[in-house]
Structures are given as C-alpha cells and as structure tokens.
Design an enzyme around this catalytic site. Structure first.
Site, PDB file in Angstrom:
ATOM      1  N   GLY A  96      88.523 100.998  89.741  1.00  0.00           N
ATOM      2  CA  GLY A  96      88.560 101.409  91.145  1.00  0.00           C
ATOM      3  C   GLY A  96      87.681 100.506  91.970  1.00  0.00           C
ATOM      4  O   GLY A  96      86.490 100.368  91.695  1.00  0.00           O
TER       5      GLY A  96
ATOM      6  N   VAL B  30      82.465 102.403  96.294  1.00  0.00           N
ATOM      7  CA  VAL B  30      81.564 102.616  95.146  1.00  0.00           C
ATOM      8  C   VAL B  30      81.840 101.597  94.047  1.00  0.00           C
ATOM      9  O   VAL B  30      80.914 100.995  93.479  1.00  0.00           O
ATOM     10  CB  VAL B  30      81.680 104.064  94.615  1.00  0.00           C
ATOM     11  CG1 VAL B  30      80.922 104.223  93.297  1.00  0.00           C
ATOM     12  CG2 VAL B  30      81.156 105.051  95.656  1.00  0.00           C
ATOM     13  N   GLY B  31      83.122 101.355  93.759  1.00  0.00           N
ATOM     14  CA  GLY B  31      83.477 100.380  92.726  1.00  0.00           C
ATOM     15  C   GLY B  31      82.966  98.988  93.058  1.00  0.00           C
ATOM     16  O   GLY B  31      82.395  98.304  92.199  1.00  0.00           O
TER      17      GLY B  31
ATOM     18  N   ASN C 104      83.263 112.787  93.175  1.00  0.00           N
ATOM     19  CA  ASN C 104      82.674 113.928  93.876  1.00  0.00           C
ATOM     20  C   ASN C 104      83.311 115.214  93.367  1.00  0.00           C
ATOM     21  O   ASN C 104      84.389 115.190  92.790  1.00  0.00           O
ATOM     22  CB  ASN C 104      82.936 113.811  95.381  1.00  0.00           C
ATOM     23  CG  ASN C 104      81.870 112.977  96.062  1.00  0.00           C
ATOM     24  OD1 ASN C 104      80.710 112.983  95.645  1.00  0.00           O
ATOM     25  ND2 ASN C 104      82.264 112.258  97.100  1.00  0.00           N
TER      26      ASN C 104
ATOM     27  N   ALA D 150      77.515 103.349 100.575  1.00  0.00           N
ATOM     28  CA  ALA D 150      78.280 102.103 100.448  1.00  0.00           C
ATOM     29  C   ALA D 150      79.403 102.118 101.457  1.00  0.00           C
ATOM     30  O   ALA D 150      80.044 103.145 101.672  1.00  0.00           O
ATOM     31  CB  ALA D 150      78.846 101.964  99.035  1.00  0.00           C
TER      32      ALA D 150
ATOM     33  N   LYS E  98      75.176 118.445  93.658  1.00  0.00           N
ATOM     34  CA  LYS E  98      75.931 117.502  94.492  1.00  0.00           C
ATOM     35  C   LYS E  98      77.100 118.214  95.183  1.00  0.00           C
ATOM     36  O   LYS E  98      77.367 117.992  96.369  1.00  0.00           O
ATOM     37  CB  LYS E  98      76.436 116.342  93.623  1.00  0.00           C
ATOM     38  CG  LYS E  98      77.220 115.258  94.370  1.00  0.00           C
ATOM     39  CD  LYS E  98      76.327 114.418  95.276  1.00  0.00           C
ATOM     40  CE  LYS E  98      77.069 113.437  96.164  1.00  0.00           C
ATOM     41  NZ  LYS E  98      77.591 112.255  95.496  1.00  0.00           N
TER      42      LYS E  98
ATOM     43  N   ASN F 220      79.993 118.340 104.221  1.00  0.00           N
ATOM     44  CA  ASN F 220      81.181 117.553 104.546  1.00  0.00           C
ATOM     45  C   ASN F 220      82.213 118.262 105.435  1.00  0.00           C
ATOM     46  O   ASN F 220      82.538 117.776 106.512  1.00  0.00           O
ATOM     47  CB  ASN F 220      81.841 117.050 103.258  1.00  0.00           C
ATOM     48  CG  ASN F 220      81.357 115.659 102.889  1.00  0.00           C
ATOM     49  OD1 ASN F 220      81.150 114.830 103.761  1.00  0.00           O
ATOM     50  ND2 ASN F 220      81.171 115.408 101.617  1.00  0.00           N
TER      51      ASN F 220
ATOM     52  N   SER G 181      81.037 111.433 104.907  1.00  0.00           N
ATOM     53  CA  SER G 181      82.235 110.689 104.495  1.00  0.00           C
ATOM     54  C   SER G 181      83.505 111.422 104.934  1.00  0.00           C
ATOM     55  O   SER G 181      84.491 110.790 105.308  1.00  0.00           O
ATOM     56  CB  SER G 181      82.237 110.489 102.986  1.00  0.00           C
ATOM     57  OG  SER G 181      82.232 111.744 102.337  1.00  0.00           O
TER      58      SER G 181
END
Lengths: 296, 296
Positions: free
Chosen positions: B7, B11-12, B97, B122, B177, B185, B244
């Site tokens: 991915g 993040v990847g 997530n 990121a 998390k 969110n 996000s």
C-alpha cells in the site's frame, strides 16, 4: 372588527399586508424604529405598497383590538404572554411553530384562545417589505373549547389568495405541523441540503425516518401511516425549498430548535420515552448555532 | 532483513521513506503507473529525495520479504488478505485504523501476526512524494501470541526520528486508538470543525462524551476514567488539526467510517448494546459521503 398583529417578522408583516385589505389592522413591533418606518412607508408586499383602508404600526404593549394574532417566535413569547395576561378578555390566536407555546397558554385562560398553523411562505426583505414566497393557507383551531364563531370574520373573509380554514382537532393539527418541522428542519440544517435532499440520499432518508418514529411515539399519536404519509408528502412538495432552520444556520441566526426539538425532548422525558436521535439532533443544532457554521 | 510495505498511500510512502534508510524495502503499489513513478524518481520525503540503500516499487502481488507491513485502508484489505493467504509463513504487521481488520486476520493464522497503531502525521503530496506532518511513533503488538522477537529489527533500529515501541496488550492498544478515532473523526467531519472544536463548543462536547460512553460500553472495557482521559488528552494535543475524516469529506473522498463506526455498530449488535448516537453518526457520515458536501 379590528385586528392586532403582534410581531412584525416575516409572518407578522405578511398577515398585516394581507388582512389590512379587509380589516383595520394595528401591527405591534418590537422597536420604535420599525413602527416609524412602517407608518412612514406603509407595508410593501412583493415590492408594491399595500393599499389598506386602515393600517397603523405601534411599539406600544397595550393591545386594543378585538382579535390579537401573535406571530412572534416562541423564544420571544414570554414578554408577550405577560402583556396578554394584563389584557381584557378577547380572541387571541397563536401562530407559533412547535408546541412549546401551549404551556404558556394556560396562563391566559380568560381569553378565547386559538392556535394556528401557517402554510404560507414569507420572506422579510426589510422592516417594512415582505415577499409572499409561497401561497398556502392558514389553519386555525380552538384551544380547549369548541367555539369557532369568534373566527368567523377571518373564515368567511373573501381573501381568496389568503384563505383561513378551521380544524376541529388542535392537537392533531399542531402534531402534523410539528412532525413536519421536526423531521425536515433540523436534518436539512445539519446536512445543509434542501428539503428534497432527505428523500434523495438513502442515508439521510434513514435518519429522516428514525426522527419521525421517535417523534411519533413521543407524541402518543395513533395511525403511523397517516402521519408518515403527511410528512413525506410535504417533504416532496417542498423538495426545492431551503428550510427555515437551514436559512437561520446559514445566516448565523438563532433557530427555533428549542420550540421544535427541545419541546419534544421534554415531552419524551415526561412520557419516559427514549428519543436518542432527537437528543443528538438537539445538541447538533445548538452546537451549529454556537459554531456559526465556521471551522474553529 | 527485507521489508515489504503493501500500500503506497500516505502511511505506506512514509514507512517506505523512513525504513529504506536502514532496510532493503519493496513498496507494493496498486498501479503499475505509481510503481514506475517511484522507481524513476525515488521517494520524496518533505521535498527531498530519500537516499536509500535498496528501494524498489512493484505492482506485483507476490511478496518475498521477511516482514510485510500492510498499510492499505480497511476497505482495500480484502484483496491483500487473499494474496497473503497464498504466501508462505512470515511476519505480517497490520496498521489499519479501527478493528474491523481483526476478523480478516483469522484467515491468516499461518503467519506471525502483529497489529500496529501509527501516531505519525503523513500527507501524500503525489504518487512519490509524502510529507511527515506530525512526528510521533508506531506502536506494535503481537496478535494472539506473545512473541515480540520477530519485531526486534524494528524495535532496536536506531531510527531516532521514527521509533517503534512494543505494547503487551493488543486489544487495549487498538481500543485506545479506536476510541480516539470514533470520538474525534465522525463528529469533526459532521460539524466541519478542527479537533479542538469538540472541546470548545459546549454542545459538541456533550456529543463527544455521548459517543465516548456508547463506544466504551460496546468495547466492554474497564476503567472509564483511564480511557476518557486518553481520548480527551489526544483531542487537546491535536486541537489545531483537521481530522482525516473531515479531510476526506472536504475532498469528497471515501472515509473510513465503516472500519471505525461500522465496526462498532456490529460489535454493539452482537453484544446487544444500544448505540443510538453511533448509529446516527454512521448514517450521517455515509450521507455526507453520498452528498459530497453540496446542497442538492
């Protein structure tokens, strides 16, 4: 027969403009400034000055007419109810949204009380100019008595473009309007969609139905299908409209969430009925009012 | 020790940029185009080309490294899990997530499985350029075993600005998390406020707390105070951030609402736990995704 209209927002201005064609009308404003503007300019309806036999604006709080029509918003009602308590017995018609004004009316039992539902669209352009944006009608019903004769002058008046009709059951009449308001107003304001958005978007439709079911149960009504069909039909017919609560949020104005959703939360609490979606919506709209729609 | 990163989203790309300083890294992309761009240009980190000993991008689905780090979004996971089922036993780390990826992991019991939580910021600028917008750390925990030795290369690597730490309890780690994500969110996305908006607005704070309580009960956790303080602290520390999910809504992208709220609805259903505010939020975010934030 003289008519006093209390409150000169969009509904008050529209009623004053329309009724002053057939009746002597006094329009009670909150400020001296607005009364002076109205007396100097007359009322403009859709851009044209209304030709009225007898029209007068006043910021006084002593009401002298045979019929008083109260058009102020629910959150401005307390002061008006105080004035009406000191007023001699007469016909008083309340045109507020929601049902939270019903509790105030118990203090006014010396009057002949009526409640009404306005199905006109009205947009206030300025302090003396109103536009009749949607032609509809006004439903009136006696509150805790069965006597419609005090309303005869309105019911028979040949105001073909501004009709009044009488409803037998005030609770059914207000419940229908309240269900429409509670299902359409807060959701459209929260999601910033026109009324039809609630029917076109599968997920918003789900919330629309959830809100209806909670409110229907809290109002202890019978015949779910009858009321659901009513709410659905109004939403379809007004699909291109921006709801008043969305207008209020977009213009950073106070909304009627207390009269509409707040009333229902209190009623549900008394009935011991859980209404979690309405509770969420209540805080959501209060939150938006505080946020003024902007990123903090 | 070779690392494969599956991915190449934000993040990847960040992990590939950082880890390729110390390890041979293969970055698995979804498209040939992105693989070619990465092989031609290398990875840009904060505007500068990364100097890596051994870096290669590939759109193949045969993974050949000792450690596979899976960074795709939850809704892209199904295909990757299919590939990993056909892969020989090795260390596989999932960085999604929410918790809905946990159910997929039961099909991969032949691997040494780990889950992780990324606390870096990121931002993907383009297919080969990523910005490290928030310096944090990565928490890793063994899933249904207690062996951290396969992670030693990461845990001891002297990537001072990109640390990994080991957590004993994967469920507590992911719950913390998930609670942060579920409380911050969807509400920030719905009300279009930065994270701090949930603390500054009394009504949104009420909803923030309501959402926390429903999720906390559905997760069957103990010690409410410990988790509430955690969520509250993260919200304070990130008060100036745009979540996000709000970013996704503002850019008309698909959100992670299914992995975060959808997962919780299913879990609550299994536990017979009512979660009406989460249900409202789920439909609200799905509705916004469909609406693309515009007036219909």
């Amino acid at each position: 027969m003289k008519i006093g209209i209390i409150g000169a927002g969009s509904v008050g201005l529209l009623f004053a403009a329309k009724l002053s064609a057939s009746f002597p009308v006094t329009l009670y404003t909150k400020t001296k400034t607005q009364a002076k503007l109205l007396n100097d300019n007359g009322i403009l309806l859709d851009g044209t000055k209304v030709k009225s036999a007898s029209f007068h604006a006043s910021s006084e709080t002593i009401y002298e007419e045979d019929i008083q029509i109260v058009t102020v918003k629910q959150y401005q009602l307390e002061k008006i109810v105080g004035n009406l308590k000191r007023t001699t017995s007469r016909t008083v018609i309340f045109l507020q949204n929601g049902m939270s004004h019903i509790s105030c009316m118990n203090e006014l039992a010396h009057h002949r009380l009526y409640v009404g539902v306005v199905e006109h669209g009205a947009l206030k352009i300025n302090d003396y100019h109103v536009c009749h944006t949607g032609k509809g009608l006004t439903r009136l019903s006696a509150y805790h008595h069965n006597d419609d004769k005090n309303l005869k002058p309105l019911l028979v008046s040949k105001l073909a473009v501004f009709p009044f009709i009488y409803e037998e059951d005030w609770y059914e009449m207000l419940s229908k309007k309240l269900l429409v308001n509670i299902c359409i107003n807060p959701l459209t304001a929260l999601f910033k969609v026109k009324n039809g958005g609630l029917l076109q978007n599968d997920y918003l439709y789900k919330l629309f139905e959830t809100v209806f079911d909670e409110a229907f149960l809290a109002l202890k009504l019978n015949n779910r299908e009858f009321y659901w069909r009513h709410v659905h039909t109004i939403c379809e017919k007004t699909s291109a409209n921006t709801s008043s609560m969305l207008e209020d949020i977009l213009h950073h104005r106070r909304t009627e969430v207390d009269a509409i959703v707040g009333y229902m939360l209190e009623k549900a609490k008394r009935e011991g009925m859980p209404v979690p979606a309405l509770r969420f919506l209540y805080f959501a709209i209060k939150g938006l009012e505080e946020e003024k729609g902007e990123l903090t």
